[in-house]
Design an enzyme around this catalytic site. Structure first.
Site, short mmCIF file in Angstrom:
data_model
loop_
_atom_site.label_atom_id
_atom_site.label_comp_id
_atom_site.label_asym_id
_atom_site.label_seq_id
_atom_site.Cartn_x
_atom_site.Cartn_y
_atom_site.Cartn_z
N SER A 266 45.32 7.49 4.05
CA SER A 266 44.15 8.36 4.08
C SER A 266 42.88 7.52 3.97
O SER A 266 42.93 6.34 3.65
CB SER A 266 44.21 9.35 2.92
N LYS A 267 41.78 8.17 4.24
CA LYS A 267 40.48 7.51 4.16
C LYS A 267 40.27 6.90 2.77
O LYS A 267 39.73 5.82 2.63
CB LYS A 267 39.40 8.55 4.45
N ARG A 268 40.76 7.60 1.77
CA ARG A 268 40.58 7.12 0.39
C ARG A 268 41.28 5.78 0.15
O ARG A 268 40.82 4.97 -0.63
CB ARG A 268 41.13 8.15 -0.61
N ASP A 271 39.03 3.05 1.32
CA ASP A 271 37.95 2.83 0.35
C ASP A 271 38.48 2.05 -0.85
O ASP A 271 37.85 1.13 -1.34
CB ASP A 271 37.39 4.18 -0.14
#
Length: 509
Positions: A266-268, A271
RNA sequence: GGCCCGUUGGUCAAUCGGUUAAGACGCCUCCCUUUCACGGAGGAAUGAGGGGUUCGACUCCCCUACGGGCUACCA
């Protein structure tokens, strides 16, 4: 069926940044289309007005264009099957949903959210923590199966919100023939009465995907594995709508997983672990928050699609570097894996390094120029293009060109003196001062000449060339990196060379 | 919980019943290089476990374990 034209589609929702997994789905669709001389369609699945994000559609197009996999047909290049945005196809879904109701394959349901929650609460047990709207429960709900015809008509006419749900039959085996997974059998008792048409008149994915795939004459429907559990609903719909013999062939791609823990990427995770997940920078229009993309991180599009293609697919040989046209030739669905692949950013960078090495200075020029300019270095194209071959083997990301090239244009801002200081003594300072004087009168400023001069000068001392070559490098570039020292000195010129040495010498005192 | 999918080194992976189980990334050693890379030569590291089937299983079947997905009027 065998002579049916190959038509595939990529059908993203315009809800935000374009995920790496989404790009791979698009890529595989594209490759399949190209391989078979088919058509690659882009369809925008914007049926959820709540999650719709302005600008996302344009952004998706840009990402695909950057990757070199632009659609043959889509909202921006209309074919004969438009419109290509589901929101613009709203009326069609309603009529098909009504048809299903007439046929007895679907029904109206008037339950409110609260009533649905109540039902789930009521039937919840330790053995069944999430009760479904299905053959067991629909008899207790407010729908056209339990209400009289009059009541249903009255409800609809008085504007009471309703949805249309599919009526899943009981005790039937629904067989999916997946190009990757083979035969997958579902028992209809496990499938719930999915909403087909929402209260706002928009279809859910389930209805929209089959109506559109039918109307757009999609021959092969490829999507991520997360859709596998809802495949039986779609198969039933194809059957109920009377289109069974035109149903596309299905294939469900394996997921791209987190590098460390478990679960899909996921995008997280990006990050958290410091790598991009989106194809290009995505700016959230509401918060203004920017999420980094592969492009802006310094990836070449060729490298990006190359690495994506090899995530879950290979051609059976040990070849790893492929360009798009070659992928299109060699791609085949039956060489796609069943299992998910963990994303490894180190390997991703390696792919990019390979592509940088493979690229010519001229191809790299505009990209490198831009990177230098964003770092306030402006130079002629001639100079940059001459410098690129010297450093490109040392760059994995395009941004590395800045560190590898900056000292050719400006004195290093930081000089790693600690690496010099440890073994520094006065004799070295004396030597360099003497050598500089010699340089000042040199007329021929080439790397060979400089190296000769340096070696000759040092021969008359007790010092060894190696003792001073590294310090000299650090004085000129700021650290232990870059092409051969004398080459650098010859390129930055006499004034800069002397100035930088003198500057470091004063720092050392 | 239920249903479905999956499982070869740390990661990506080849193998489609018979191999010393490829290759790549990463890691380590050495060579090249008086920097860093590139390049070259090596090294450590793999069939989840248990049952079958078979003359022979990483490959086929079953069970278990583990991982994942789904279980919304989101896609």
């Amino acid at each position: 069926m065998a002579d049916k034209k190959i038509r595939v589609r990529f059908a993203p929702s315009p809800t935000g940044g374009l995920h790496l997994g989404g790009v791979r789905t698009a890529l595989f669709n594209y490759l399949f289309a190209k391989k078979h001389g088919g058509t690659f369609v882009l369809r925008i699945e914007d049926t959820d007005q709540g999650r719709y994000v302005k600008g996302a559609e344009e952004y998706i197009l840009n990402c695909l264009a950057w990757c070199g996999i632009s659609p043959d047909e889509g909202p921006h290049n209309q074919g004969e099957f438009g419109p290509y945005r589901q929101s613009e196809r709203k009326a069609r879904y309603l009529s098909y949903a009504k048809k299903l109701v007439q046929l007895g394959y679907a029904y109206y349901a008037f339950d409110t959210t609260e009533e649905l929650d109540l039902m789930r609460e009521k039937f919840k047990s330790s053995t069944n923590p999430s009760p479904q709207y299905n053959a067991l429960t629909r008899a207790e709900m407010k729908n056209s199966l339990t209400l009289s015809e009059d009541e249903v008509t009255k409800n609809i006419e008085s504007g009471i919100p309703y949805v249309i749900r599919i009526k899943i039959p009981s005790a039937e085996n629904i067989v999916l023939n997946d190009m990757i997974r083979g035969e997958v059998i579902f028992n209809s008792d496990e499938v719930d009465d999915k909403v087909l048409l929402k209260a706002d008149g928009m279809p859910t994915y389930h209805l929209a995907v089959v109506v559109d795939d039918y109307e757009m004459q999609i021959s092969h429907a490829f999507r991520g594995e997360e859709w596998l559990p809802s495949a039986p609903v779609h198969i039933l719909l194809w059957e109920y709508l009377g289109w069974k013999n035109q149903m596309p062939q299905w294939a469900h791609f394996p997921l791209i997983l987190k590098p460390d823990g478990k679960g899909k990427l996921s995008k997280r995770d990006g990050d958290r672990l410091g790598f991009p997940v989106y194809a290009m920078d995505w700016t959230d229009p509401k918060s203004g928050e920017i999420t980094k993309g592969f492009k802006e991180m310094g990836f070449l599009p060729q490298a990006f699609i190359n690495l994506l293609a090899l995530l879950g697919w290979n051609d059976g040989t040990s070849q790893e570097i492929f360009e798009l046209t070659e992928l299109a030739e060699k791609f085949s669905i039956d060489r796609i894996h069943k299992g998910g692949a963990k994303f490894d950013f180190e390997k991703a960078k390696w792919f990019n390094g390979e592509w940088i090495k493979k690229s010519s200075a001229n191809d790299l020029l505009p990209l490198v120029k831009k990177i230098l300019e964003t770092n306030n270095i402006y130079s002629s194209e001639e100079k940059i293009v001459a410098l690129i071959p010297l450093v490109k083997d040392r760059c994995q990301l395009l941004n590395d060109f800045y560190t590898q090239l900056a000292y050719f244009f400006q004195d290093p801002q930081e000089i790693d003196l600690s690496a010099i200081k440890a073994k520094w003594d006065e004799s070295k300072s004396i030597f360099l001062k003497g050598w500089i004087e010699e340089l000042k009168s040199t007329s021929e400023w080439t790397s060979i000449k400089l190296e000769d001069s340096f070696k000759q000068a040092i021969a008359s001392t007790q010092l060894k060339p190696g003792e001073l070559q590294l310090p000299l490098r650090i004085m000129l570039v700021g650290g232990k990196f870059g092409p051969p020292v004398f080459e650098i000195a010859s390129l930055i010129g006499k004034d800069s060379t002397i100035r930088r040495i003198e500057h470091s010498l004063t720092l050392l005192n």
